[in-house]
Motif scaffolding. Structure first.
Motif: not given
Lengths: 577, 119
Positions: B67-82
């Motif tokens: 999803r590359n439309d500027g509404h992506s969670l970005g690194l936040d999403g992956q860090l939250m998963a960790l």
């Protein structure tokens, strides 16, 4: 503006963390250090001779001193809202207030645990480490500004509490309480996390103000006119409800209250005091943060309209622009057709959803808690239902605050001030009630209300203090419990509208319902004849002194609520701006 | 004509929707497991499934490839998963310790045996 390179980003992050965020985070750091010292001191030679009580009390008092504002409480009147750790936490007067509240409670609580002997020499370090860890989680909960910190705070507060509920070894009831608590708690936390993942996924951010900005951009009334838009709104509502499940569990609000009476009956009275005061206070502030974070936008906050990573914008915004004072986009035009009177603006649907949900749950919790408390024979179980009812009453103040925040910031602050006053006085009331229950348990080995019969003849101070606390919990005028209830009702009246009027009537009726079961305990203690089988009950000097010190504020603030009310007013003076 | 929103998932290239669907299935399996299992360990497994369903969502929403439309969670999403993985491990440790304590006191791990506290 500087070009965004890795070096610049790292530099600004380091500066931001070391210069801005960490100084505001000192009380939490002190708690962390205390936990580490508590756990590692026995490794070193002679460490086992240092009582863990002293380390715990020193650490918590240090944290409390660090939490006091260096320039005195008057500096709160001009303290701006600041975001710490690039938007993860928020530091404002509410954070400062609730941190002082939580840490003062912990100091008193550690003394209580020492006096009742629940933390003995062998288990003391584990017990205190768990208590301080849960407190750290509650501090994070009440200053969360990011969905990840929200979840982490809730978990950091919950996980030690599960263990605390079962800390008494070898008792069937205690282990059952802990099992029920951990299963309900972990289940609701999972549901909450799924709700958070839906909300953050749709809104493209986990930072509460950025999420609010995205919500405002979505333009919900327009979205509802298309089929695809309705699906988006449905996902948002689903995510919001799932987030509410986790918060309702922490608040023991009604559909998710099942654990509360069982855990309170099975766990020891000291742990009940911790769960009913500190945990509830942090959860209420978190509820307020979620409501205000998603329901109000502020102009100085980053708007997620560019393709840049939002984190970097947040850093830049923190460095360059000082937070402005009148940044709330308040639309003073209140929609007269609107039953909830939440004001206008792009986020009014969010606020309306929040206010309706919270006020309905609050009414049901309050009424259910008061009605279920009637038939109880165990004092801890009765106080658990009383806790559910009081949490419902406090949630009404949160609903009123969010309803008012869209229209009049000053009135909304009054509602939050009522909430803080309620939380503060509830500390004295519930801590002394549970302390008396714990000390009497040590003396009589019983927690049944019937066994308290005629206590006034053998232990007059205890009976009088308990009666004063119970009357204060009802909210009768000469005692402290009256003032916060009055101010919550006043805030509900200011909020106006059919829904809030309904809440107001329900709250007033509930105060009347609550009268009977509290007074029944007081009657048992003061009027009923003493059983022949019981020997003399005396608490001893230090326990009696502790009960006296904790319950005297109930009398003092009942007559002179002014200083405390001024303090809570000061603590909300910069809120919603 | 009612258009079922998941109908064209099979014909589309893999995107966020596919991951979120798997996450939703994990969530529902976990919720069912929590509601129906009478063994405390089974309930804890259900909780793990729910947490992992949410984690899958976070990673999918955070991926710039999906999803590359500027509404992506970005690194936040992956860090939250960790962070969620770490918290889930901590919670599982505590929950298993409490389950063991319950077993020591009741000689059973059946949640229906936890019925002394009621009223």
């Amino acid at each position: 503006m500087q070009p965004v390179t890795l070096q610049n980003v790292v530099d600004s992050l380091v500066d931001n963390t070391l210069d801005m965020s960490l100084p505001f985070f000192r009380p939490e750091l002190a708690l962390c250090a205390t936990i580490v010292i508590l756990l590692f001191v026995r490794i070193f030679k002679g460490g086992e001779y240092i009582p863990s009580f002293f380390i715990a009390i020193l650490g918590s008092i240090t944290a409390l001193i660090l939490a006091f504002p260096a320039e005195g409480f008057e500096s709160w009147a001009t303290m701006p809202r600041q975001e710490l750790f690039t938007g993860m936490l928020v530091y404002d007067t509410l954070t400062a207030f609730i941190r002082i509240f939580l840490l003062s409670f912990v100091v008193l609580f550690i003394i209580l645990s020492r006096l009742t002997g629940i933390a003995d020499a062998k288990d003391g370090q584990d017990y205190y480490a768990l208590v301080l860890g849960a407190t750290l989680g509650m501090c994070i909960m009440s200053s969360a500004n990011h969905m990840m910190m929200l979840f982490m705070g809730v978990e950091m507060a919950s996980v030690p509490s599960y263990v605390l509920a079962g800390i008494v070894k070898g008792r069937q009831r205690s282990s059952e309480a802990a099992l029920k608590y951990v299963i309900y708690g972990a289940g609701t936390a999972g549901v909450m996390l799924y709700g958070i993942s839906l909300l953050t996924g749709v809104l493209g951010s986990a930072h509460l103000p950025t999420m609010a900005a995205s919500l405002a951009d979505l333009d919900i009334p327009n979205l509802l006119t298309t089929a695809e838009g309705r699906l988006t709104v449905m996902v948002l509502v689903l995510g919001g409800l799932m987030l509410g499940v986790g918060l309702a569990f922490k608040l023991s609000a009604v559909p998710f209250h099942f654990w509360c009476p069982d855990v309170f009956e099975g766990a020891s009275a000291e742990v009940d005091a911790f769960l009913s005061v500190a945990s509830k206070a942090a959860a209420l502030v978190l509820l307020l943060r979620v409501g205000a974070g998603l329901g109000l936008t502020t102009a100085e906050l980053p708007v997620a309209d560019s393709a840049d990573p939002p984190r970097v914008i947040a850093v830049a915004a923190n460095e360059t622009t000082a937070p402005t004072q009148n940044a709330v986009l308040v639309k003073q035009v209140a929609d007269s057709q609107d039953a909830t009177h939440v004001g206008g603006g792009p986020l009014s649907p969010v606020r309306r959803f929040f206010v309706i949900l919270v006020s309905l749950i609050a009414i049901v919790s309050c009424t259910f808690g008061n009605l279920a408390a009637y038939g109880q024979t165990n004092i801890k179980r009765m106080l658990a239902y009383s806790t559910i009812a009081h949490a419902g009453f406090m949630m009404m103040a949160v609903a009123a605050a969010i309803a008012l925040a869209g229209r009049d910031v000053v009135d909304a602050r009054t509602a939050v001030s009522a909430l803080l006053l309620y939380i503060t006085l509830y500390l004295f009331m519930n801590l002394s009630a549970f302390a008396i229950v714990a000390f009497l348990r040590n003396e009589m080995h019983s927690e049944d209300i019937a066994d308290y019969a005629g206590l006034i003849r053998t232990s007059p101070l205890t009976a009088v203090m308990m009666t004063a606390v119970l009357v204060s919990l009802i909210g009768l005028p000469p005692l402290a419990g009256f003032w916060p209830k009055l101010r919550v009702l006043q805030a509900l009246y200011m909020a106006g509208g059919p829904l809030m009027t309904f809440v107001l009537v329900a709250a007033a009726l509930n105060t009347a319902i609550a009268l009977v079961y509290y007074l029944r305990v007081a009657k048992t203690m003061c009027i009923d004849p003493e059983p022949d089988t019981r020997g003399a009950v005396s608490l001893g000097f230090l326990p009696a002194a502790f009960v006296f010190v904790v319950s005297v504020p109930v009398l003092i603030f009942g007559i002179l609520p002014g200083p405390l009310a001024n303090w809570t007013d000061l603590a909300v003076s910069q809120l919603f701006s | 004509m009612f258009n079922f929103p998941l109908a064209n998932l099979l014909s589309e290239p893999v995107g966020v929707a596919h991951y979120v669907t798997v996450g939703a299935i994990l969530f529902i399996c976990g919720a069912l497991c929590m509601a129906t299992k009478r063994n405390a360990l089974g309930v804890l497994m259900g909780i793990e499934l729910v947490l992992n369903g949410a984690n899958l969502n976070f990673v999918a929403f955070g991926s710039q490839y999906l999803r590359n439309d500027g509404h992506s969670l970005g690194l936040d999403g992956q860090l939250m998963a960790l962070f969620v993985i770490v918290l889930a491990a901590a919670e599982a440790a505590v929950a298993l310790a409490i389950a063991l304590n319950f077993y020591n006191n009741h000689d059973s791990i059946d949640v229906d045996r936890a019925d002394q506290l009621r009223g």
